[in-house]
Structure formats: structure tokens, C-alpha cells
Design a protein around this motif. Structure first.
Motif, PDB file in Angstrom:
ATOM      1  N   LEU A 284      88.633  30.997  36.915  1.00 27.81           N
ATOM      2  CA  LEU A 284      87.481  30.114  36.747  1.00 27.81           C
ATOM      3  C   LEU A 284      87.282  29.699  35.296  1.00 27.81           C
ATOM      4  N   LEU A 285      88.222  30.047  34.460  1.00 28.24           N
ATOM      5  CA  LEU A 285      88.135  29.692  33.046  1.00 28.24           C
ATOM      6  C   LEU A 285      88.886  28.391  32.809  1.00 28.24           C
ATOM      7  N   SER A 286      88.189  27.386  32.346  1.00 21.90           N
ATOM      8  CA  SER A 286      88.806  26.082  32.094  1.00 21.90           C
ATOM      9  C   SER A 286      89.006  25.881  30.607  1.00 21.90           C
ATOM     10  N   GLY A 287      89.694  24.814  30.284  1.00 19.44           N
ATOM     11  CA  GLY A 287      89.935  24.508  28.884  1.00 19.44           C
ATOM     12  C   GLY A 287      91.097  23.556  28.714  1.00 19.44           C
ATOM     13  N   THR A 288      91.245  23.064  27.522  1.00 22.86           N
ATOM     14  CA  THR A 288      92.368  22.192  27.172  1.00 22.86           C
ATOM     15  C   THR A 288      92.895  22.603  25.805  1.00 22.86           C
ATOM     16  N   PHE A 289      94.096  22.150  25.513  1.00 22.93           N
ATOM     17  CA  PHE A 289      94.654  22.429  24.189  1.00 22.93           C
ATOM     18  C   PHE A 289      94.080  21.457  23.163  1.00 22.93           C
ATOM     19  N   PRO A 290      93.806  21.962  21.956  1.00 25.01           N
ATOM     20  CA  PRO A 290      93.381  21.072  20.884  1.00 25.01           C
ATOM     21  C   PRO A 290      94.603  20.446  20.220  1.00 25.01           C
ATOM     22  N   SER A 291      94.361  19.698  19.204  1.00 28.26           N
ATOM     23  CA  SER A 291      95.451  19.243  18.343  1.00 28.26           C
ATOM     24  C   SER A 291      95.721  20.366  17.351  1.00 28.26           C
ATOM     25  N   PHE A 292      96.885  20.998  17.487  1.00 33.16           N
ATOM     26  CA  PHE A 292      97.169  22.191  16.691  1.00 33.16           C
ATOM     27  C   PHE A 292      97.403  21.826  15.223  1.00 33.16           C
ATOM     28  N   LEU A 303      98.351  31.737  29.397  1.00 35.26           N
ATOM     29  CA  LEU A 303      97.241  31.148  30.151  1.00 35.26           C
ATOM     30  C   LEU A 303      97.528  31.165  31.644  1.00 35.26           C
ATOM     31  N   ARG A 304      98.489  31.954  32.057  1.00 35.50           N
ATOM     32  CA  ARG A 304      98.893  31.984  33.465  1.00 35.50           C
ATOM     33  C   ARG A 304      97.710  32.275  34.397  1.00 35.50           C
ATOM     34  N   LYS A 305      97.634  31.537  35.499  1.00 34.82           N
ATOM     35  CA  LYS A 305      96.583  31.710  36.513  1.00 34.82           C
ATOM     36  C   LYS A 305      95.190  31.513  35.931  1.00 34.82           C
ATOM     37  N   THR A 306      95.026  30.447  35.173  1.00 33.46           N
ATOM     38  CA  THR A 306      93.702  30.018  34.738  1.00 33.46           C
ATOM     39  C   THR A 306      93.508  28.584  35.210  1.00 33.46           C
ATOM     40  N   ASN A 307      92.369  28.012  34.879  1.00 27.58           N
ATOM     41  CA  ASN A 307      92.100  26.619  35.269  1.00 27.58           C
ATOM     42  C   ASN A 307      92.216  25.686  34.080  1.00 27.58           C
ATOM     43  N   PHE A 308      93.062  26.049  33.124  1.00 25.20           N
ATOM     44  CA  PHE A 308      93.336  25.150  32.007  1.00 25.20           C
ATOM     45  C   PHE A 308      94.034  23.899  32.534  1.00 25.20           C
ATOM     46  N   CYS A 330      98.597  26.831  36.434  1.00 24.00           N
ATOM     47  CA  CYS A 330      97.413  26.204  35.856  1.00 24.00           C
ATOM     48  C   CYS A 330      97.289  24.797  36.438  1.00 24.00           C
ATOM     49  N   SER A 331      96.616  23.903  35.724  1.00 24.77           N
ATOM     50  CA  SER A 331      96.450  22.526  36.196  1.00 24.77           C
ATOM     51  C   SER A 331      96.912  21.532  35.148  1.00 24.77           C
ATOM     52  N   PHE A 332      97.921  21.905  34.388  1.00 23.60           N
ATOM     53  CA  PHE A 332      98.466  20.983  33.394  1.00 23.60           C
ATOM     54  C   PHE A 332      99.220  19.857  34.089  1.00 23.60           C
ATOM     55  N   PHE A 333      99.281  18.725  33.437  1.00 19.23           N
ATOM     56  CA  PHE A 333      99.950  17.580  34.044  1.00 19.23           C
ATOM     57  C   PHE A 333     100.592  16.723  32.958  1.00 19.23           C
ATOM     58  N   GLY A 334     101.264  15.681  33.396  1.00 16.91           N
ATOM     59  CA  GLY A 334     101.898  14.755  32.463  1.00 16.91           C
ATOM     60  C   GLY A 334     103.300  15.188  32.082  1.00 16.91           C
TER      61      GLY A 334
END
Length: 1008
Positions: A284-292, A303-308, A330-334
Motif C-alpha cells: 500500500l506504499l506508493s511513490g515515484t522516483f525523483p530526478s536523481f 522496492l519489490r512488491k510495493t505500489n511504486f 510494482c506498477s512501473f511502466f514505459g
């Protein structure tokens, strides 16, 4: 001068240490300790070498100071199991500063109270040594401790008296505290403030699986020197606090499986000190990557098995030290950014189970890459053969994608260290590349579910280390050469899967000494099962699948191996008496054969360890033997479609672990036993088409997990649904299919509260992230899955049973073994129900089939049925319904079958796009109705075909289970769910699944 003095002092200390000799008393204590300890001599690497011939200061695990006093004792991993409880030898080593007893076997022993004598200890490690019970208060006297490690498993140790607060208040010199899996049981504010107020200089804090709760209190910021924080496997159930970004020295933050919520603060990714971040398992933990930022310090991101979600930024290349990136499930795409190839230190890359598209920038991948898992995505393109030659690659998973084309041969493979290769479930075609079979280090090779073609000789696989080989479900023709050689075909293979490989005879596997798992299903094997197959692996075969062949018997004599856990022989032509399975059986499937006679009397004894047993669709007669009561571990019992008689043994409903009980299509008589366990786990109860009578047992209320209840076509007499009035059954959250048709039920249904049947209301809610098949999950013992998961990080051992539900349409019965979870149905037809249809029926928003026909229902048709936007089949025929047809019904766009005939309806038939497709037969027997299609003048001349379910104008007056129309719902359900389904599954599966759906749909709904 001071510098010279301290340098001289240092040199003297070093010289004394180098030439120190063990004092006699210290030597005696060590010898006494060695003789008193209980340990395994053959496994010991230190204690076993202690003797008088060498100075004790030079013994393995012993360190002395310059005066011959023992100051360090490192006895970790010495298999010590006793002799320490009241050791006068250990606890008189009063100069001891470091004591390490980790990884020993003190099972059931408490930490000795004599440890309080070692007041000079600065380092104490008792981790994973098996100690149990309360941590003794004597530990509080060890005031000089700088590092304390009591970590273990299963919370065998606990901190109650003293508790955590008292412990840290007395040990204020601690810089490292490891209490993993010590039962602390403390609230967030309590444990945070206790540690921060007493240990401000703490550098390492590890409290994994300590039964802690959240939220994390900001008082932790007092730990100014904190470098490592591990809180995994605690039920924190809160958001990740922003203040973590303020820890200026934090290098490791591990919060895996902590039930974290909300959005993860991006600024934590940007911390200049942070090197390791683990958030695995917080779904149930969501999030996105910033610009590193440039020159980021991160080395590990898990981040395995998260809602990132979101895409991978190009700036990920700024993490130049990154070695492990785990983003699976996770829910990464593109698209995967080409800049990922700039991560020259990358050794582990896991991006499976996401929605990545396009190709992997394979040519730029790190030459240090060891593990690559990109399975279960939508990746496309060719797989460059150069990938297989990456110098460090040992584990490659590209399965369940849309890779296509041929894999080109690899010219230079001499340096390949590849040990596992899985490209299964893609669209790869052409011959199997020769170099696949010649990778010298290969241990696991899976090419299944592709389009590889041609002939393959099993002898071509030459790796002496090959343990798992899966060539199933391609267009291959597998052969093996008969040879008189005494050498085995594949000398070290443990698992061999050749399903759907056009095998016409059994491969030469006589001499396999290690083979444990063998799958030859879906081939063209004929005749008898050879008796040598039971001797494979020197009689240690544990998994055998010969299903879906043309086998008709067993070569005699034969004896099942005592180690066999899985035996699958379904869908053959096997005849004669039912074979007795081995005692070790976990999973036995004899279904869809021609076995006759009765079920063996002692069958239950041989199923005492079984989780799954199916003999459905055979010709078995007689009664269920009483010995079935010994099969107390059964989770699935399938005896359907035979000619069994007698009564249902009361022990079956009383089995609290049973999840599927399928006894339909037999000749069972008597009543349904009123013995359903108070801990009932049933998800499927199918007793359809028997001769059962009496009432529905009231103890069925103990089964809140029911998904399928099918007791149709029996002789039950009851005032159903009176038994539903209990709150427990009114809240059948998971019920999706209920069929009580063709019985003698009576009573009114107007008071029935459908609104509490959540499984038919919320089947499309966010609780179900994917449209899985209706299924019963169960786990087989882990050892059965160690083979194919040998080199994977986690072994799940998960399997499932797919419920098969009989559906009748146009008089033809079908077995739909893939019923979507969005497919829900109610069938109360052919009974004696009366009263009005409850308005609450309109709450069942996911309902696809509703059949209340052939009853004595009165009143009007509820307008709320118009709320059932997913309804595909509605049959209210042969009742006493009055009033007009609600105009809301004309808005049902998915409905494919409608029968309102033989009621007392009147008024104009509502007009709507779907209503215009039904013939007059849908409405006949209602003399007061008018309008199209009853009024023939409004029917277009070119319309000459009856709608689904009617032929030649005849009304389908059903005398059996009226699931008939439910299949119509399946067609329309697929139409509704296809968009979601297409986005969640790989192309190959989509093609196969919808191909099957189309076949079913066309059989039930021929084109006009």
C-alpha cells in the motif's frame, strides 16, 4: 614528547600481545570449557583443535591481551547444544571483552544468568543460537557493552521484565543494538522514546520482526549518529515520516514488510549519505522516483512488491555506485531508459512483473551484471545473442514477455558463466539455438511456451551441471536415442518437463539417478505406463505428470515410489480398479479416466498426508469408504461425475481445512450432514445432481468463505432462505455463485437482504487488482518446488485448483473451467418461492446471471434490476409477476438472454437497443403486453432469426439447472473485462485465452 611516549606505549603493547602466553588459570578454564560443552566433533572447526600442545592464546577463536588473559572468545557456528547453562569455566573468564556464541544450537535453553560475571564485556553476540525465554535481568550489569546482538527467529526470546526501556536505560554505552525477532511488543511512541532518550550515540539499530507498532516517533531524530536502521516485518501501519531525510549519517534504511501506507517522501532518495534502501512488501506504499542528483550514493534500491509507479528516469544513471536494483511486482511502466547502461557497478537488476514496454538496452548493460530478471512485462523485439555472453551473468529471466523472432547463434560462448536461463512464455520461434545446449555452466534452462520448432534430441544438452530442463508447450518434436550405454541420458537432471512435445514413446530415462520431477503431459503416449518409470531416481521420484495422453493401463508388476508427492494421471484412458496412491502423496489426480468398481476401503489411510485428491469423471460405484475420515489434511476433494451412492460421511464437512468439496453428478442420498466445522474453510461446495433430501444444514453458517454454493437438482425441502437470517451467513462476503435450483424450497424471499452479499457487489472493487480466475489457493509442501526454484531468491510453492462449474445452454452442458471472478450468478429456479423480488437485488452490481424462473413470485419486477449494468442473463419466466416491465431494463446493454414469459405482465414493452434483439418468445404468455416484438407489425422483415435461447418460437421451459443463460453473461463479461485483462497479461496468454472464449461464445451464440 607526548607523541613519542604514546607511540612507544603502543609498540610495547603490540609486542606483549604478539609474545603473550596463556596463563595457567586461563588455560585450565578453556580446557574445562571445551570438555564441558556438548558439540559435534565432526562439524567443529575450532573447539575440536583445542589441545595442550599449543599455547591457548593461539587456539582458533581465542584472543589474549599482552598479559595472557583471554579477552575474546569467538565460538560461533560450533554446533554447541549444551554445557553452558551453569558453566563455572566460561563465567570465570573475568577479563573477557568479546563473547560470540552465535549460530549454535542451544534450543530450549535460556540465556545463562552467570553471564553477569563477565562485567568487562564490550561485545556480546548470542544471535541465532537458539536461546529462548525472557532475557535475564543479569544482562543489565554488563554496563560496558558497546555491541549487543540477541537476534533470532520466531520470537523465541522476549523482553518483558526487563523490557526494552529498562534494558537501554542500563546499557548506555551501546553503539550497536541488534534485537531481530526478539518479542518486544511496544507502541511506536514507547520504543522510539525509550531508545532515543537513553542511547543518543547509537549507530546501528536493528529491530526486525519485534512485534512493534507505529507510528515512528520523531524522537528518533535524537539519534544523531544513526547509520543503520532496520525495522522490517513490524506492523507499523503508518506513513514513512519525512524526518528520515534529516538523518545526516544514515547509510541503511530497511522497512520491508511493515504495512507502510501513503506516499513515500522523494527527498529520502536524495539523501547524500543513504546507500541502501529496502521497502519491499509494503503493497500500500506508493511513490515515484525523483530526478536523481549527480554522484548519488545509493548502492541498493529494493522496492519489490510495493505500489511504486511511474517511469524510470534517465537520471538513474547518476547513481554511479548502484549495484542492486529490485523493482519487481510494482506498477512501473514505459520504456527502460538507455542510460541504465551507464550503471557500470550494477550486478542485480530485477524489473519483473511491471508494465515495461519496448526493448531492454541490452548492449549497454553492465559487464558486472550477475542477475537479470525482466520477466512478466510487455517487452518486445529480438533478444540479442550477445546478452548470453555477458562475462558475469549467471541468472537470466526474460519469461512472459513479447520477445519474438529467432535467437541467433552465439559464436563465442567459452567465457559464459550463465547458470540459469529462462525465456519461457514469449513468441520466440525457429529452431532451438545450438548454443543453448552447449552452455557449459548451465544448471536451469526453460524455453517453454514459445514457438520454437523442429526436432530436438535430448542428447544435445551437454552441460554436466544441468539440473532443470523445460522444453514444454512449443512446436517441438522431442526425441531420444535408444542406447545400450550404462550412462544416464541427462546425468544430473532433477526436473524434466516435456509437456506438449509430440512424444510418441517414453524417453530413455531408465538410468536417471537424480530425477525427482518428470512432466510428460499432453503428448501422444499410448499403451501401458512402463513399470521402470517408478524406479527412476533409484525409486525417489517425487513428481510425475502423465496427464492428457492416451495411456490405458499399468505394466505389471508396479509399485509407486514411497517418496512420490505429486501423481497426476488425469485425462487418459486408464481402466480397472483405482490405484492405491503412495503414503507420501500430497497431490493425486485420477480424474477423466475409465476407472471402475468401488473406491478402495483403505483409501483414506493412503491419503493421510494428501492436500488434493480428484477421481472425478470416472465410472466409480459404491459408497465413500469411512477411511476417508483419515484424510484430515485434504484441501480439495473431487469425487464428481461418477456413480457413487450412499450418504455423505459426516467427517467431510467437519474437516476444517477442506476448501473444495465437489460431489456433484452422483447418486448420493440421505441428508447433507449438519457437521460443518466451526473453523470451516470451504470456498466451494458442489452437491449438484444427486438425490439428497432434508434441509440445508444450519451449521453451514460456519463457512463464511464460500464462493460457490451449488446444491441444485436434488430433493431438498426447506424454507430457504430462512437459514440465511443469521448474520454470519448474511455476510457471505465472497459468495459469487449460488445455485439451489430444482429442489422443493418454499417460503418468501421478500425479506432477503442481498445487499450483504459483498462478493456480488464488489467483485470489481479495488480489492481485486487483477481479474484472476475463480480458484481455490492451496500450498503444497515446499520441497516439491525446490527443484524449479532452486536458484531463485524466494520459493513460494503456490498452486491452485480451478473450480469447474456446469453450464447448460440450448440443452448442451459445458464445463467452463475458466470462470472469471467477475462472473457471478444466482439461480433459485424451479422451486416454490413466493412473495416479491426484493428491491435490494439491484445492489448486486457485479451480477451476470439471475434466474428466478418457475416459482410463485408475485408483485412487480423491481426497477432496481436496471442498476445491474453487468447483467447478461435474466430469467423471471413462469411466475405470477404483475405490473409493467420497468423501462430501466431497456438500459441493460450487456444482456444477451431475457425471458419474462408466462407471467401476468401488462403494458407496453420498453424500447431499447438490446430489447429489440429479443423475439416474441421472450414475452409470450403475458396477455396484457403490447409493442415490439409482440406486435408483429413492428418487426422488420429482414429479421428472421430468434435470439439466443429460443428456437422456432419455443419457450425454453427449463427443468434443470438454469445456468443455461449464465454462459451468455460470460460472453458479455469478457467484453466488459477485456480492456483491463489486455493491460494485465502478456500477448501470448491474451491470444490463447480469448481464442478459447471466442470458441465458447460462438458455440453458445451462433452468428445470425
Amino acid at each position: 614528547m607526548k607523541t613519542l611516549f604514546f607511540f612507544s606505549l603502543f609498540c610495547i603493547t603490540c609486542i606483549l600481545s604478539a609474545f603473550s602466553q596463556c596463563l595457567d588459570d586461563q588455560n585450565s578454564l578453556l580446557i574445562g570449557l571445551r570438555n564441558s560443552l556438548i558439540f559435534n566433533l565432526s562439524a567443529s572447526t575450532k573447539l575440536v583443535h583445542w589441545n595442550h600442545t599449543k599455547d591457548c592464546c593461539n587456539w582458533d577463536g581465542v584472543e589474549c591481551d599482552g598479559f595472557g588473559h583471554v579477552i575474546s572468545l569467538q565460538l560461533d557456528n560450533e554446533t554447541i547444544s549444551g554445557g553452558i547453562e551453569n558453566s563455572e569455566y566460561l563465567f570465570n573468564l573475568s577479563y573477557l571483552e568479546k563473547l560470540n556464541l552465535a549460530w549454535n544450537r542451544f534450543y530450549g535453553i535460556q540465556i545463562p544468568r552467570g553471564i553477569s560475571n563477565l562485567e568487562n564485556l564490550t561485545y556480546l553476540n548470542l544471535s541465532y543460537a537458539g536461546f529462548t525465554g525472557q532475557v535475564p535481568s543479569e544482562v543489565l550489569r554488563l554496563k560496558k557493552l558497546v555491541s549487543l546482538d540477541f537476534s533470532g527467529v520466531f520470537r523465541l526470546l522476549k523482553l518483558e521484565n526487563p523490557n526494552l526501556k529498562i534494558l537501554v536505560r542500563n546499557l548506555k554505552e551501546l553503539r550497536e543494538l541488534y534485537l531481530d525477532s526478539v518479542n518486544i511488543s511496544a507502541q511506536g511512541n514507547d520504543w522510539c522514546q525509550a531508545i532515543s532518550s537513553s542511547l543518543p550515540d547509537l549507530k546501528i539499530l536493528s529491530l526486525i520482526d519485534c512485534n512493534l507498532s507505529g507510528p515512528i516517533n520523531s524522537s528518533l531524530l535524537e539519534l544523531r549518529s544513526l547509520s543503520v536502521l532496520r525495522l522490517d516485518v513490524n506492523d507499523l501501519a503508518s506513513a514513512v515520516p519525512d524526518f528520515f531525510a534529516n538523518f545526516s549519517r544514515l547509510t541503511t534504511l530497511s522497512l520491508a514488510y511493515c504495512s507502510l501506507l501513503g506516499s513515500f517522501p522523494e527527498k529520502i532518495f536524495e539523501m547524500p549519505s543513504l546507500q541502501n534502501l529496502d521497502l519491499e512488501g509494503n503493497m500500500l506504499l506508493s511513490g515515484t522516483f525523483p530526478s536523481f542528483p549527480l554522484n548519488g550514493s545509493l548502492r541498493t534500491i529494493v522496492l519489490r512488491k510495493t505500489n511504486f509507479s511511474g517511469s524510470l528516469p534517465d537520471s538513474i544513471s547518476n547513481l554511479t555506485f548502484l549495484s542492486r536494483l529490485k523493482l519487481s511486482s510494482c506498477s512501473f511502466f514505459g520504456r527502460i531508459p538507455p542510460t541504465i547502461g551507464n550503471l557500470t557497478e550494477l550486478t542485480h537488476l530485477y524489473i519483473s512483473d511491471n508494465n515495461f514496454i519496448g526493448s531492454i538496452p541490452l548492449s549497454n548493460l553492465s559487464k558486472k551484471l550477475t542477475y537479470l530478471d525482466a520477466s512478466h512485462n510487455s517487452l518486445t523485439g529480438n533478444i540479442p545473442s550477445s546478452l548470453f555472453a555477458l562475462p558475469s551473468l549467471i541468472w537470466l529471466q526474460l519469461s512472459d514477455n513479447e520477445f519474438h523472432g529467432q535467437v541467433q547463434e552465439l559464436s563465442n560462448r567459452s567465457s559464459s558463466f550463465l547458470k540459469e536461463l529462462d525465456v519461457s512464455s514469449n513468441n520466440l520461434e525457429g529452431p532451438v539455438p545450438k548454443f543453448f545446449s552447449e552452455l557449459e555452466q548451465l544448471q536451469i534452462l526453460s524455453l517453454s511456451s514459445n514457438k520454437f520448432n523442429g526436432t530436438v534430441q535430448l542428447e544435445m544438452f551437454k552441460s554436466p551441471y544441468l539440473e532443470v530442463l523445460d522444453l514444454s508447450h512449443n512446436d517441438l518434436f522431442i526425441q531420444s536415442t535408444e542406447s545400450a550405454s550404462s550412462l544416464p541420458l541427462l546425468p544430473n537432471v532433477i526436473s524434466l518437463t516435456l509437456a506438449s512435445c509430440k512424444l510418441q514413446r517414453f524417453p530413455s530415462l531408465h538410468r536417471q539417478s537424480r530425477l525427482f520431477e518428470l512432466d510428460l503431459s499432453s503428448n501422444q503416449l499410448k499403451g501401458e505406463i512402463p513399470n521402470w518409470i517408478w524406479e527412476i531416481g533409484n525409486g525417489s521420484l517425487g513428481f510425475l505428470n502423465l496427464s492428457s495422453n492416451l495411456l490405458h493401463g499399468f505394466q505389471k508388476p508396479y509399485k509407486f515410489p514411497s517418496s512420490m508427492g505429486v501423481l497426476d494421471l488425469h485425462s487418459n484412458q486408464l481402466q480397472g480398479e483405482l490405484p492405491i496412491p503412495p503414503l507420501s502423496s500430497q497431490y493425486v489426480d485420477y480424474s477423466y479416466n475409465y476407472f471402475t468398481n468401488s473406491v478402495p476401503n483403505d483409501i483414506g489411510h493412503f491419503l493421510s498426508n494428501a492436500h488434493f485428491f480428484s477421481v472425478s469423471n470416472n465410472n466409480l460405484t459404491g459408497e465413500i469408504p469411512p477411511s476417508i475420515c483419515n484424510a484430515t489434511k485434504l484441501e480439495v476433494l473431487e469425487l464428481s461425475a461418477n456413480a457413487l451412492t450412499g450418504s455423505i460421511p459426516p467427517c467431510l464437512p467437519n474437516n476444517s481445512v477442506l476448501g473444495v468439496l465437489s460431489l456433484d453428478k452422483n447418486n448420493f442420498s440421505g441428508t447433507i450432514p449438519d457437521t460443518f466445522s466451526v473453523n470451516c474453510s470451504l470456498q466451494t461446495l458442489d452437491l449438484n445432481k444427486n438425490a439428497l433430501k432434508g434441509k440445508i444444514p444450519r451449521s453451514l453458517v460456519n463457512c463464511p468463505s464460500l464462493e460457490i454454493l451449488n446444491i441444485g437438482n436434488n430433493r431438498i425441502e426447506d424454507t430457504f432462505p430462512c437459514m440465511l437470517m443469521k448474520a454470519t451467513i448474511q455476510e457471505w462476503f465472497f459468495l459469487q455463485i449460488i445455485d439451489i435450483s430444482t429442489n422443493n424450497f418454499s417460503g418468501g424471499i421478500s425479506f432477503l437482504s442481498f445487499s450483504k452479499w459483498r462478493g456480488m457487489i464488489s467483485a470489481n472493487d479495488n480489492k481485486q487488482l487483477k481479474y484472476n480466475n475463480l480458484r481455490f489457493d492451496y500450498r503444497l509442501p515446499q520441497f516439491l518446488y525446490l527443484v524449479t526454484n532452486y536458484y531463485r531468491e524466494a520459493v513460494t510453492g503456490e498452486n491452485y485448483y480451478q473450480d469447474a462449474v456446469a453450464v447448460t445452454m440450448k440443452g448442451l452442458e459445458r464445463e467452463l473451467t475458466k470462470i472469471l471472478t467477475i462472473f457471478t450468478s444466482i439461480d433459485f429456479s424451479n422451486n416454490k418461492f413466493h412473495g416479491e423480488i426484493p428491491y435490494s437485488i439491484g445492489d448486486l452490481k457485479s451480477l451476470y446471471g439471475l434466474n428466478l424462473s418457475h416459482n410463485e413470485l408475485t408483485g412487480s419486477i423491481p426497477a432496481s434490476i436496471g442498476n445491474l449494468t453487468q447483467l447478461g442473463s435474466l430469467d423471471l419466466s413462469v411466475n405470477k409477476l404483475t405490473g409493467t416491465i420497468p423501462v430501466e431494463l431497456a438500459t441493460l446493454t450487456f444482456i444477451g438472454f431475457l425471458n419474462l414469459s408466462y407471467n401476468r405482465l401488462f403494458g407496453k414493452i420498453p424500447e431499447g437497443p438490446q430489447f429489440q434483439t429479443f423475439s416474441a418468445a421472450s414475452f409470450e404468455g403475458n396477455l396484457g403486453l403490447y409493442g415490439c416484438p409482440v406486435d408483429t407489425s413492428c418487426i422488420k422483415k429482414e429479421s428472421g432469426v430468434s435470439p439466443p435461447g429460443f428456437q422456432n418460437g419455443e419457450v425454453h421451459l427449463k427443468k434443470g439447472i438454469d445456468w443455461d443463460y449464465v454462459s451468455a453473461a460470460l460472453g458479455f463479461a469478457v467484453g466488459f473485462g477485456s480492456t483491463v485483462w489486455l493491460t494485465l497479461h502478456c500477448k501470448r496468454w491474451r491470444e490463447m485465452f480469448f481464442g478459447k472464449v471466442d470458441q465458447i461464445y460462438l458455440k453458445f451464440f451462433p452468428k445470425y
